[in-house]
Design a protein around this motif. Structure first.
Motif, PDB file in Angstrom:
ATOM      1  N   UNK A  12       1.355  51.989  38.000  1.00 13.72           N
ATOM      2  CA  UNK A  12      -0.038  52.231  38.307  1.00 13.72           C
ATOM      3  C   UNK A  12      -0.866  51.008  37.926  1.00 13.72           C
ATOM      4  N   UNK A  13      -1.766  50.623  38.800  1.00 13.46           N
ATOM      5  CA  UNK A  13      -2.637  49.488  38.524  1.00 13.46           C
ATOM      6  C   UNK A  13      -3.631  49.865  37.433  1.00 13.46           C
ATOM      7  N   UNK A  14      -3.771  49.005  36.435  1.00 17.14           N
ATOM      8  CA  UNK A  14      -4.746  49.247  35.380  1.00 17.14           C
ATOM      9  C   UNK A  14      -5.632  48.026  35.132  1.00 17.14           C
ATOM     10  N   UNK A  54      -0.651  39.232  39.308  1.00 15.85           N
ATOM     11  CA  UNK A  54      -0.160  39.544  40.648  1.00 15.85           C
ATOM     12  C   UNK A  54       0.308  40.988  40.777  1.00 15.85           C
ATOM     13  N   UNK A  55       0.880  41.532  39.721  1.00 17.84           N
ATOM     14  CA  UNK A  55       1.355  42.912  39.756  1.00 17.84           C
ATOM     15  C   UNK A  55       0.194  43.889  39.611  1.00 17.84           C
ATOM     16  N   UNK A  56      -0.795  43.526  38.813  1.00 14.79           N
ATOM     17  CA  UNK A  56      -1.964  44.383  38.608  1.00 14.79           C
ATOM     18  C   UNK A  56      -1.812  45.369  37.477  1.00 14.79           C
ATOM     19  N   UNK A  57      -0.762  45.228  36.716  1.00 13.82           N
ATOM     20  CA  UNK A  57      -0.509  46.131  35.602  1.00 13.82           C
ATOM     21  C   UNK A  57      -0.249  45.329  34.335  1.00 13.82           C
ATOM     22  N   UNK A 100      -8.247  50.527  30.855  1.00 13.32           N
ATOM     23  CA  UNK A 100      -8.240  50.262  32.295  1.00 13.32           C
ATOM     24  C   UNK A 100      -9.481  49.466  32.620  1.00 13.32           C
ATOM     25  N   UNK A 101      -9.298  48.370  33.353  1.00 10.03           N
ATOM     26  CA  UNK A 101     -10.443  47.542  33.730  1.00 10.03           C
ATOM     27  C   UNK A 101     -10.772  47.659  35.213  1.00 10.03           C
TER      28      UNK A 101
END
Length: 69
Positions: free
Chosen positions: A2-4, A51-54, A64-65
């Motif tokens: 999950x992107x955080x 690049x992954x976003x996590x 979480x931003x």
């Protein structure tokens, strides 16, 4: 995964990674000692997480931003 991380956080990580790579390879700040390797490792981690976003550390502390997630 999950992107955080938000877009601004990801962009800042890439800027910091570029600065660390510049310091490691172009300037004499890091030299060839332990600071050189620390700068490379941090730059690599920042680049991958951008690049992954996590960010695994964000997940551990519950931060979480990103606005969308």
């Amino acid at each position: 995964m999950t992107t955080n991380m938000g877009k601004l956080d990801r962009a800042l990580r890439l800027v910091v990674a570029a600065g660390l790579l510049f310091a490691a390879f172009v300037t004499t700040f890091a030299g060839s000692g332990i600071l050189f390797w620390v700068a490379l490792i941090i730059a690599a981690v920042f680049t991958v997480t951008a690049f992954v976003g996590t960010c695994p550390l964000y997940r551990i502390i519950g931060l979480k931003t990103c606005q969308e997630c």
